[in-house]
Design a protein around this motif. Structure first.
Motif, PDB file in Angstrom:
ATOM      1  N   MET A   1     -15.592  59.812   2.100  1.00  0.00           N
ATOM      2  CA  MET A   1     -16.210  59.894   0.769  1.00  0.00           C
ATOM      3  C   MET A   1     -16.979  58.614   0.474  1.00  0.00           C
ATOM      4  O   MET A   1     -16.552  57.530   0.822  1.00  0.00           O
ATOM      5  N   ALA A   2     -18.105  58.768  -0.214  1.00  0.00           N
ATOM      6  CA  ALA A   2     -18.860  57.595  -0.673  1.00  0.00           C
ATOM      7  C   ALA A   2     -18.341  57.197  -2.047  1.00  0.00           C
ATOM      8  O   ALA A   2     -17.648  57.978  -2.695  1.00  0.00           O
ATOM      9  N   ASN A   3     -18.703  55.964  -2.490  1.00  0.00           N
ATOM     10  CA  ASN A   3     -18.305  55.546  -3.827  1.00  0.00           C
ATOM     11  C   ASN A   3     -19.020  56.378  -4.867  1.00  0.00           C
ATOM     12  O   ASN A   3     -20.180  56.749  -4.685  1.00  0.00           O
ATOM     13  N   SER A   4     -18.310  56.662  -5.909  1.00  0.00           N
ATOM     14  CA  SER A   4     -18.886  57.499  -6.954  1.00  0.00           C
ATOM     15  C   SER A   4     -19.717  56.658  -7.909  1.00  0.00           C
ATOM     16  O   SER A   4     -19.406  55.518  -8.191  1.00  0.00           O
TER      17      SER A   4
ATOM     18  N   GLY B   1     -18.499  60.676 -11.919  1.00  0.00           N
ATOM     19  CA  GLY B   1     -18.188  62.038 -11.473  1.00  0.00           C
ATOM     20  C   GLY B   1     -17.480  62.026 -10.135  1.00  0.00           C
ATOM     21  O   GLY B   1     -16.926  61.002  -9.720  1.00  0.00           O
ATOM     22  N   ARG B   2     -17.543  63.173  -9.462  1.00  0.00           N
ATOM     23  CA  ARG B   2     -16.815  63.317  -8.202  1.00  0.00           C
ATOM     24  C   ARG B   2     -17.407  62.446  -7.107  1.00  0.00           C
ATOM     25  O   ARG B   2     -18.608  62.232  -7.056  1.00  0.00           O
TER      26      ARG B   2
END
Ligand SMILES: [Zn+2]
Length: 391
Positions: free
Chosen positions: A67-70, A73-74
């Motif tokens: 996952m990338a940094n938000s 939101g998601r």
């Protein structure tokens, strides 16, 4: 012929394909991407990007990689490019030997074979030789046929890429060889290109000429040819015969050439001719190019005089090339390109020294970065270019 997007009105299907091509190309270039980034960079709507990236994951070109940094939101999913999603075969046909490589989408060599064949045999069947080598590689590595993009072939001589026919090759001593049977047998497209053009393409997309707009690549192997890049694209001529510079005559009534004429440049500057000149001056004692350059670095008298004569011939042809094309760069490939310290300084002096017309820094003479790999990598690139731009 190398343009990926032809100029015709776009229907829904071609717009869809163009979007998918762009997203895959971006993923190849960036290596990792989120859907949000892809949408921002390409200016393609998020839902379209999203469904295309899902499709690329399904087709094996990409996988989820955390996952990338938000930014609110998601957290967005990172997608990673998978270079081993597809393979391509590159073939380089030399006089008496064939080299075959399997590459992935990054053009990394995964398999590499070099095998000799009897060049003067009457029932020589290049298709069978190539097919059995490819089938061997496929079988040994259990490669899924759906993952093979195609087969690219580079050969010395005049080629018809549209019909995959090697029309005439004085150096290979063959005429009208069709490589279509490889395509029928394997069920994948076959691409054919002249050896020097393939090498020029590899230097342009992967090697020293990356990003250059205008250059002449001179391929010095057992034959001599040239590939021309104009405006960042290969120029192959009206009949795909552009760049037969090995057959420019530098000495009228000179040595007889395989093409039937006399005094062709190839007869003076091919690797074979350099070696032959050295052997002759050593009263027939067998040697190798490595041995020659070794002697040259010790200032061996015979090696020095042979090199001087060779460079004289080489510079004559290069001078003609500069006169006709006025390129920014000349890239020299082949075994001698592995010895730039011996090659470039005296060659530059000969080419530019005695002419009031040309100035040294107008045209740069460089040596290939890919060395002996350039033509086979160029061949392997041909099928991959239908998918990725390498721009
Ligand atoms: Zn010739």
């Amino acid at each position: 012929m190398y343009s990926r997007q032809e100029q015709k009105p776009l229907d829904q299907e071609s717009i869809k394909k163009a979007n998918r091509d762009r997203i895959l190309d971006l993923l190849h270039k960036n290596r990792v991407l989120t859907k949000q980034e892809a949408s921002q960079i390409t200016d393609i709507s998020f839902p379209t990007v999203s469904s295309n990236i899902d499709f690329l994951v399904e087709s094996g070109f990409a996988e989820e990689a955390g996952m990338a940094n938000s930014t609110g939101g998601r957290k967005p999913v990172i997608y990673r490019f998978l270079p081993n999603a597809r393979y391509s075969f590159g073939i380089n046909i030399e006089p008496g030997a064939i080299r075959i490589v399997r590459v992935n989408l990054d053009i990394d060599i995964i398999d590499d074979f070099y095998f000799p064949y009897k060049k003067d045999q009457k029932d020589l069947n290049l298709n069978n030789l190539i097919l059995s080598a490819i089938e061997n590689i496929i079988e040994r590595n259990s490669i899924n046929a759906d993952n093979i993009l195609g087969v690219g072939i580079a050969a010395l001589g005049s080629v018809n890429p549209r019909h995959q026919i090697l029309e005439i090759s004085p150096t290979l001593r063959v005429k009208n060889v069709s490589f279509a049977p490889i395509s029928w047998t394997l069920g994948v497209p076959v691409y054919l290109e002249n050896e020097a053009n393939a090498a020029a393409l590899a230097e342009l997309k992967l090697g020293i000429a990356k990003g250059m707009q205008n250059l002449i690549y001179i391929s010095i192997t057992r034959g001599v040819g040239a590939g021309m890049v104009i405006g960042g694209e290969l120029y192959t001529g009206a009949h795909n015969r552009a760049g037969e510079l090995g057959h420019q005559v530098i000495y009228p009534k000179g040595r007889t050439c395989n093409c039937g004429k006399q005094g062709c440049w190839e007869q003076y500057v091919s690797e074979q001719m350099l070696l032959q000149l050295y052997i002759n001056k050593r009263n027939g004692r067998e040697t190798s190019l490595k041995d020659f350059f070794n002697h040259l670095s010790y200032q061996d008298k015979i090696a020095v005089s042979v090199w001087e004569e060779y460079l004289e011939h080489l510079s004559l042809g290069i001078h003609n090339i500069i006169s006709v094309y006025d390129p920014h760069y000349i890239v020299i490939g082949g075994t001698i390109a592995a010895y730039p310290e011996h090659l470039l300084p005296p060659l530059m002096k000969k080419v530019f020294g005695d002419s009031s017309l040309y100035i040294k820094n107008d045209t740069f003479i460089l040596t290939s970065q890919l060395g002996k790999d350039s033509s086979v990598l160029g061949a392997a690139l041909l099928p991959v270019r239908s998918l990725l731009s390498f721009g």
